[in-house]
Design an enzyme around this catalytic site. Structure first.
Site, PDB file in Angstrom:
ATOM      1  N   GLU A 205      80.779  13.276 -66.784  1.00  0.00           N
ATOM      2  CA  GLU A 205      81.740  13.074 -67.873  1.00  0.00           C
ATOM      3  C   GLU A 205      83.139  12.968 -67.285  1.00  0.00           C
ATOM      4  OE1 GLU A 205      80.801  15.410 -71.653  1.00  0.00           O
ATOM      5  OE2 GLU A 205      80.303  16.788 -70.050  1.00  0.00           O
ATOM      6  N   HIS A 229      70.453  19.215 -72.135  1.00  0.00           N
ATOM      7  CA  HIS A 229      70.312  17.763 -71.950  1.00  0.00           C
ATOM      8  C   HIS A 229      69.593  17.391 -70.652  1.00  0.00           C
ATOM      9  CE1 HIS A 229      72.967  18.028 -75.240  1.00  0.00           C
ATOM     10  NE2 HIS A 229      74.104  18.077 -74.573  1.00  0.00           N
TER      11      HIS A 229
HETATM   12  C1  BG6 Z   1      77.411  18.616 -75.521  1.00  0.00           C
HETATM   13  C2  BG6 Z   1      78.132  19.545 -74.579  1.00  0.00           C
HETATM   14  O1  BG6 Z   1      76.162  19.143 -75.861  1.00  0.00           O
HETATM   15  O2  BG6 Z   1      77.257  17.346 -74.919  1.00  0.00           O
HETATM   16  C3  BG6 Z   1      79.468  18.965 -74.182  1.00  0.00           C
HETATM   17  O3  BG6 Z   1      78.315  20.806 -75.209  1.00  0.00           O
HETATM   18  C4  BG6 Z   1      79.310  17.551 -73.641  1.00  0.00           C
HETATM   19  O4  BG6 Z   1      80.119  19.778 -73.221  1.00  0.00           O
HETATM   20  C5  BG6 Z   1      78.474  16.700 -74.593  1.00  0.00           C
HETATM   21  O5  BG6 Z   1      80.600  16.992 -73.483  1.00  0.00           O
HETATM   22  C6  BG6 Z   1      78.136  15.365 -73.955  1.00  0.00           C
HETATM   23  O6  BG6 Z   1      77.507  14.538 -74.910  1.00  0.00           O
HETATM   24  P1  BG6 Z   1      77.561  12.953 -74.786  1.00  0.00           P
HETATM   25  O7  BG6 Z   1      76.684  12.473 -75.886  1.00  0.00           O
HETATM   26  O8  BG6 Z   1      79.010  12.576 -74.968  1.00  0.00           O
HETATM   27  O9  BG6 Z   1      77.066  12.597 -73.424  1.00  0.00           O
END
Ligand code: BG6
Length: 478
Positions: A205, A229
């Protein structure tokens, strides 16, 4: 189809940015029940009109193309109640008038409030059948707290009416991993330790912790991202073919993978894992501040762990799991590297210089699949064969309408389909492994390596990253 959503945490970032916009899209597409309604709840002392005034611009911002009539139609279905989630009666009073409808309660709140909120829901009569419950991740912060949440809530509601979310499972590109694996002989044939050298699962990220400091200071990358995830992605990549697509057949296979994960040990923690935290730096030319958790919090914003799945299919194949915040770009990918051919015939390149076959599943921001082969197409047409890497790329056409992950998950919960939700035993097994990592880190006193925002984690993390990023990670530091 269930027709009433009881949404807790309605003023929070998740609800405002993703949940309400998802509901708006479903409404626009005619996918909600005719008399669908939403009770929005949070601590703030708004009335319904004031809440609508907060939500309206957020919906317009999230979905600028949405017709105003649709936004109005959604708002007409929403009423707001102020609730103190630590007070069981406050929760019960806020929902009991809806107990004769078919309710789905959605807890977009910190897990520390799950038990008191559910007790209130039970008292208010909205956890008994046919009502349902959707729980956001994380369920607790370790095995012990997760167990307490799971078993306490189980007094009031059966597992077959609980829907634990991991929004990655709602992403089309993540579901496509199941389609690709089990819809193609080509992949099935090589999907094991005989042909696969290693697997990398990367969720990077560019965003920082921003605005979620209190939660993050207790969580960190391991508990926030890997426990949910990344382990779910690992399950989809590594599970055995389910007997059918029925929810429990898929979940049975996922839990077997989680239970086969070898616990991390303190003596190998420094070799098999790394943790880091971003300092000040810059991303795309924009300055980014350091993450400074409150005094006493030692959380990481970057985690890399090499996991081993001790079963017949995967014995000896390392799974490198990596996630971090404030990395140079937002990218999630699964990279499967195959073993070299058994006997190398060619002069150029030499065997050791040949690029291994690789399958890259790019999940976001773009979705595509790359297959790295060796070929002689670019070499001379006669004389010694000269092989060069050839990338086959399957890109999904851009501009494709993608639903927000929560749209799919809402619909499945309203319709009672569990396939994309996490079962209680999966949560337990995931935490058991995460606890082993956290314990190993503690026992080994694994240092928190600093990395400047905008780099691929600490320099030492390079070996955990897929090969195409390794050089960048090392180079950045050089
Ligand atoms: C969330 C986390 O579950 O997923 C966050 O708590 C993270 O920290 C986010 O930024 C990322 O999700 P995506 O869909 O933007 O990849």
């Amino acid at each position: 189809m269930h027709d009433t959503l009881l949404l807790f945490g309605a003023t929070g970032d998740l609800a405002q940015r993703y949940l309400f916009p998802s509901l708006l899209r479903l409404l626009t597409d005619g996918l909600l029940a005719e008399d669908f309604r939403i009770r929005a709840m949070a601590l703030s002392a708004h009335d319904t009109d004031a809440f609508h005034d907060i939500l309206r611009p957020r919906l317009q911002q999230a979905m600028p193309q949405a017709p105003i009539e649709d936004i109005q139609s959604l708002l007409r279905r929403i009423d707001y109640r102020s609730v103190d989630l630590r007070d069981v009666d406050s929760v019960a009073d806020a929902v009991s008038d809806l107990a004769d409808r078919r309710c789905v309660s959605y807890l977009a709140i910190p897990p520390g409030l799950y038990i008191s909120t559910c007790e209130g829901l039970a008292k208010g009569g909205v956890l008994a059948a046919p009502h349902r419950l959707m729980l956001e991740k994380p369920i607790g912060s370790d095995s012990e707290s997760a167990e307490q949440i799971i078993t306490t809530i189980a007094q009031w509601i059966d597992e077959d009416r609980v829907f634990r979310l991991d929004h990655y499972l709602g992403k089309a590109a993540v579901q496509n991993l199941i389609a690709l694996r089990f819809g193609n002989t080509l992949l099935e044939a090589v999907w094991n330790r005989n042909y696969i050298e290693s697997v990398h699962i990367l969720v990077a990220e560019s965003e920082g912790v921003d605005g979620r400091d209190a939660y993050y200071a207790r969580s960190g990358a391991l508990r926030d991202m890997v426990q949910s995830h990344i382990l779910q992605l690992l399950c989809l990549v590594a599970m055995e073919p389910p007997a059918s697509l029925e929810a429990d057949r898929i979940r049975d296979e996922k839990v077997k993978v989680l239970r086969s994960l070898r616990p991390l040990e303190a003596r190998t923690a420094a070799r098999d894992s790394i943790r880091g935290r971003y300092t000040a730096g810059s991303i795309n030319g924009q300055p980014a501040q350091a993450y400074q958790p409150p005094e006493g919090s030692e959380v990481e914003t970057f985690a890399g762990v090499t996991a081993h799945i001790d079963n017949w299919r995967w014995s000896g194949v390392p799974f490198h799991l990596v996630t971090g915040k404030r990395l140079p770009e937002r990218t999630s990918r699964v990279v499967v590297t195959l073993k070299p051919v058994t006997h190398w015939l060619f002069e150029r390149p030499t065997r050791s210089q040949a690029a291994p076959n690789r399958l890259v599943f790019q999940l976001q921001p773009q979705e595509n699949i790359q297959l790295g082969l060796m070929s002689s197409l670019a070499g001379p047409e006669w004389g010694a064969l000269e092989l060069q890497p050839l990338e086959l790329e399957l890109s999904v056409p851009t501009g494709l309408h993608r639903r927000i992950a929560y749209e799919r998950l809402f619909l499945d919960a309203f319709n009672g389909n569990h396939a994309l939700f996490v079962r209680d035993d999966e949560v337990r097994a995931a935490w058991a492994w995460i606890d082993s990592v956290a314990d190993a880190w503690k026992a080994a006193q694994l240092p928190l390596e600093p990395y400047p925002a905008g780099q691929w984690g600490p320099a030492e993390a390079a070996t955990f990253l897929p090969q195409e990023l390794e050089a960048a990670a090392r180079g950045d530091k050089a």
